[in-house]
Design an enzyme around this catalytic site. Structure first.
Site, PDB file in Angstrom:
ATOM      1  N   GLU A 205       0.851  -1.191   0.000  1.00 24.23           N
ATOM      2  CA  GLU A 205       0.000   0.000   0.000  1.00 24.23           C
ATOM      3  C   GLU A 205       0.886   1.240   0.000  1.00 24.23           C
ATOM      4  OE1 GLU A 205      -2.057   2.430   3.664  1.00 24.23           O
ATOM      5  OE2 GLU A 205      -2.142   0.254   3.692  1.00 24.23           O
TER       6      GLU A 205
ATOM      7  N   LYS B 112      -9.656  -3.064   8.825  1.00 19.33           N
ATOM      8  CA  LYS B 112      -8.374  -2.661   9.387  1.00 19.33           C
ATOM      9  C   LYS B 112      -8.616  -2.146  10.808  1.00 19.33           C
ATOM     10  CE  LYS B 112      -5.384   1.391   8.665  1.00 19.33           C
ATOM     11  NZ  LYS B 112      -4.985   2.382   7.643  1.00 19.33           N
TER      12      LYS B 112
END
Length: 215
Positions: free
Chosen positions: A40, A128
């Site tokens: 990411e 998350k």
């Protein structure tokens, strides 16, 4: 891409946020070379969209490459144009719904049971737990798995090798690791040291994956 399957298979998401775009691109490519499959690039890094675009050209069209800190619908659209094929958010917001509409699977940031319940209707593929250390660490994650046994949880924030092992043992699908893995590599620091850290962390998650399969 199937983000849920990728998280369950690879169990490590590397988070790149740097002050030097050239170094950030090198960092993404080094991590990919070392076998880190999920990477990411945070949109809060310097010239992050350009980093994603350049890394995408080097990695090819199919390699997973995410945009992190996607807060708004505009962020989601910009990330998609740059070549991201999944999105990561720190919280629930407009970026989730727009990324989902654009076909980008979303790892959505949550902390509480109420937010967990709200995330799925917005289009979140996985959750998350952020900031994980401040939320209560592996014990908190283990507690969440009681009422939410089928959710895919990815703790992020303060995750080093020891914490990664503890979170995976507590039932995390994967762990997201930023500075304990990347260090100063995306700011112009040592790529050789990055390789060493990547190999060590991959050893941790691969052992955890094997233990999970064996059970």
């Amino acid at each position: 891409m199937d983000l849920r399957a990728a998280l369950a298979t690879h169990r490590l998401l590397a988070i790149v946020r740097g002050t030097d775009p050239e170094a950030a691109v090198r960092t993404v490519l080094t991590l990919a070379e070392e076998g880190v499959e999920l990477i990411e690039v945070s949109l809060t890094g310097a010239d992050a969209l350009s980093v994603i675009e350049r890394a995408r050209k080097e990695l090819g069209p199919d390699r997973p490459l995410g945009a992190g800190t996607v807060l708004t619908a505009d962020d989601a659209r910009a990330a998609r144009r740059a070549g991201a094929n999944f999105a990561v958010t720190p919280a629930l917001g407009d970026g989730i719904r727009e990324a989902h509409r654009l076909g980008l699977p979303v790892l959505a940031g949550v902390m509480t049971p109420t937010e967990i319940l709200a995330a799925r209707p917005l289009g979140a593929a996985a959750l998350k737990i952020f900031p994980a250390a401040e939320a209560g660490g592996p014990a908190y994650l283990k507690a969440l798995r009681g009422p939410f046994p089928h959710e895919l949880f990815v703790p992020v924030g303060g995750v080093d090798e020891a914490a990664a092992r503890a979170y995976l043992d507590a039932g995390a699908t994967a762990v997201g690791v930023g500075s304990p893995l990347v260090g100063d590599a995306a700011d112009g620091g040592s790529q050789s040291a990055l390789r060493t850290r990547a190999r060590a962390l991959l050893t941790v998650v691969r052992k955890a994956s094997f233990a999970g399969e064996a059970s």
